[in-house]
Write a protein that holds these residues in place. Structure first.
Motif, PDB file in Angstrom:
ATOM      1  N   ALA A 124       0.830  -1.207   0.000  1.00 54.85           N
ATOM      2  CA  ALA A 124       0.000   0.000   0.000  1.00 54.85           C
ATOM      3  C   ALA A 124       0.861   1.252   0.000  1.00 54.85           C
ATOM      4  O   ALA A 124       0.593   2.206  -0.729  1.00 54.85           O
ATOM      5  CB  ALA A 124      -0.929  -0.015   1.214  1.00 54.85           C
ATOM      6  N   GLN A 125       1.910   1.267   0.788  1.00 53.00           N
ATOM      7  CA  GLN A 125       2.785   2.438   0.846  1.00 53.00           C
ATOM      8  C   GLN A 125       3.527   2.636  -0.468  1.00 53.00           C
ATOM      9  O   GLN A 125       3.618   3.754  -0.978  1.00 53.00           O
ATOM     10  CB  GLN A 125       3.786   2.291   1.987  1.00 53.00           C
ATOM     11  CG  GLN A 125       4.703   3.488   2.118  1.00 53.00           C
ATOM     12  CD  GLN A 125       5.766   3.291   3.189  1.00 53.00           C
ATOM     13  OE1 GLN A 125       6.029   2.176   3.604  1.00 53.00           O
ATOM     14  NE2 GLN A 125       6.368   4.363   3.628  1.00 53.00           N
ATOM     15  N   ARG A 126       4.041   1.561  -1.035  1.00 52.61           N
ATOM     16  CA  ARG A 126       4.794   1.653  -2.271  1.00 52.61           C
ATOM     17  C   ARG A 126       3.923   2.135  -3.436  1.00 52.61           C
ATOM     18  O   ARG A 126       4.397   2.875  -4.303  1.00 52.61           O
ATOM     19  CB  ARG A 126       5.400   0.286  -2.605  1.00 52.61           C
ATOM     20  CG  ARG A 126       6.347   0.324  -3.795  1.00 52.61           C
ATOM     21  CD  ARG A 126       6.940  -1.032  -4.113  1.00 52.61           C
ATOM     22  NE  ARG A 126       5.931  -1.907  -4.692  1.00 52.61           N
ATOM     23  CZ  ARG A 126       5.420  -2.997  -4.110  1.00 52.61           C
ATOM     24  NH1 ARG A 126       5.841  -3.359  -2.919  1.00 52.61           N
ATOM     25  NH2 ARG A 126       4.515  -3.740  -4.701  1.00 52.61           N
ATOM     26  N   LEU A 127       2.651   1.769  -3.433  1.00 51.87           N
ATOM     27  CA  LEU A 127       1.758   2.133  -4.531  1.00 51.87           C
ATOM     28  C   LEU A 127       1.103   3.497  -4.337  1.00 51.87           C
ATOM     29  O   LEU A 127       0.393   3.964  -5.217  1.00 51.87           O
ATOM     30  CB  LEU A 127       0.700   1.050  -4.726  1.00 51.87           C
ATOM     31  CG  LEU A 127       1.286  -0.302  -5.160  1.00 51.87           C
ATOM     32  CD1 LEU A 127       0.234  -1.376  -5.134  1.00 51.87           C
ATOM     33  CD2 LEU A 127       1.927  -0.195  -6.525  1.00 51.87           C
ATOM     34  N   GLY A 128       1.307   4.134  -3.183  1.00 50.76           N
ATOM     35  CA  GLY A 128       0.835   5.501  -2.991  1.00 50.76           C
ATOM     36  C   GLY A 128      -0.480   5.639  -2.250  1.00 50.76           C
ATOM     37  O   GLY A 128      -1.119   6.687  -2.324  1.00 50.76           O
ATOM     38  N   VAL A 129      -0.904   4.615  -1.515  1.00 45.18           N
ATOM     39  CA  VAL A 129      -2.114   4.729  -0.702  1.00 45.18           C
ATOM     40  C   VAL A 129      -1.765   5.538   0.538  1.00 45.18           C
ATOM     41  O   VAL A 129      -0.851   5.191   1.287  1.00 45.18           O
ATOM     42  CB  VAL A 129      -2.655   3.328  -0.317  1.00 45.18           C
ATOM     43  CG1 VAL A 129      -3.854   3.445   0.593  1.00 45.18           C
ATOM     44  CG2 VAL A 129      -2.999   2.537  -1.553  1.00 45.18           C
ATOM     45  N   THR A 130      -2.490   6.656   0.745  1.00 48.48           N
ATOM     46  CA  THR A 130      -2.147   7.543   1.864  1.00 48.48           C
ATOM     47  C   THR A 130      -3.115   7.433   3.030  1.00 48.48           C
ATOM     48  O   THR A 130      -2.755   7.764   4.149  1.00 48.48           O
ATOM     49  CB  THR A 130      -2.113   9.007   1.394  1.00 48.48           C
ATOM     50  OG1 THR A 130      -3.381   9.335   0.826  1.00 48.48           O
ATOM     51  CG2 THR A 130      -1.016   9.227   0.374  1.00 48.48           C
ATOM     52  N   LYS A 131      -4.321   6.970   2.806  1.00 45.23           N
ATOM     53  CA  LYS A 131      -5.314   6.874   3.874  1.00 45.23           C
ATOM     54  C   LYS A 131      -5.476   5.414   4.275  1.00 45.23           C
ATOM     55  O   LYS A 131      -6.336   4.706   3.777  1.00 45.23           O
ATOM     56  CB  LYS A 131      -6.663   7.436   3.416  1.00 45.23           C
ATOM     57  CG  LYS A 131      -6.634   8.906   3.098  1.00 45.23           C
ATOM     58  CD  LYS A 131      -8.002   9.370   2.654  1.00 45.23           C
ATOM     59  CE  LYS A 131      -7.998  10.840   2.315  1.00 45.23           C
ATOM     60  NZ  LYS A 131      -9.332  11.280   1.879  1.00 45.23           N
ATOM     61  N   ILE A 132      -4.595   4.967   5.175  1.00 42.89           N
ATOM     62  CA  ILE A 132      -4.640   3.575   5.630  1.00 42.89           C
ATOM     63  C   ILE A 132      -4.575   3.560   7.150  1.00 42.89           C
ATOM     64  O   ILE A 132      -3.888   4.376   7.759  1.00 42.89           O
ATOM     65  CB  ILE A 132      -3.497   2.745   5.013  1.00 42.89           C
ATOM     66  CG1 ILE A 132      -3.664   1.262   5.358  1.00 42.89           C
ATOM     67  CG2 ILE A 132      -2.141   3.259   5.422  1.00 42.89           C
ATOM     68  CD1 ILE A 132      -2.768   0.346   4.560  1.00 42.89           C
TER      69      ILE A 132
END
Length: 141
Positions: A124-132
């Motif tokens: 998720a972090q590598r792909l750019g998900v910011t709201k986790i």
């Protein structure tokens, strides 16, 4: 202190051959204290960009995507089993590509291996998900 050997008082006393260690020890103790005082405290901290002030009230309810990680490492996306890591990353890419990203709630099982949860978070972090966020932390207490 040198106790007399009974020699005559006219004879010169013998000079002391030992070095006086007391001043040397005092200086070394002062240097050690100074060293201890001047060593900076080691900080093991993580810098976070925290929001400043109070956020405005939300205008609409956020879209929520729930990712469950089962005890055997099975990943569920909103209740549907994700067959492999590539399809999970494709779904995460779709979430990251949206202008108003939905919230991703990651809910790991208490018995799952840490590597399975860390793998989902890293993707998720590598792909750019910011709201986790992690949900269900009360089960770990």
């Amino acid at each position: 202190m040198n106790v007399g050997s009974g020699a005559s008082p006219a004879a010169d006393p013998e000079p002391m051959m030992e070095m006086n260690m007391t001043p040397l020890i005092d200086v070394m103790l002062v240097l050690i204290i100074m060293l201890i005082i001047t060593i900076p405290k080691a900080n093991h901290s993580v810098n976070l960009n925290m929001p400043v002030g109070t956020p405005p009230p939300p205008t609409k309810e956020p879209v929520v995507v729930t990712i469950d990680v089962d005890f055997d490492g099975t990943i569920l996306w909103d209740g549907q089993t994700v067959p492999d890591r590539a399809s999970l990353e494709q779904k995460l890419m779709n979430v990251a590509a949206q202008a108003d990203q939905p919230e991703v709630h990651l809910r790991p099982n208490k018995l799952v291996a840490y590597s399975a949860v860390a793998g989902v978070m890293a993707s998720a972090q590598r792909l750019g998900v910011t709201k986790i966020g992690l949900v269900g932390n009360e089960q770990f207490q």
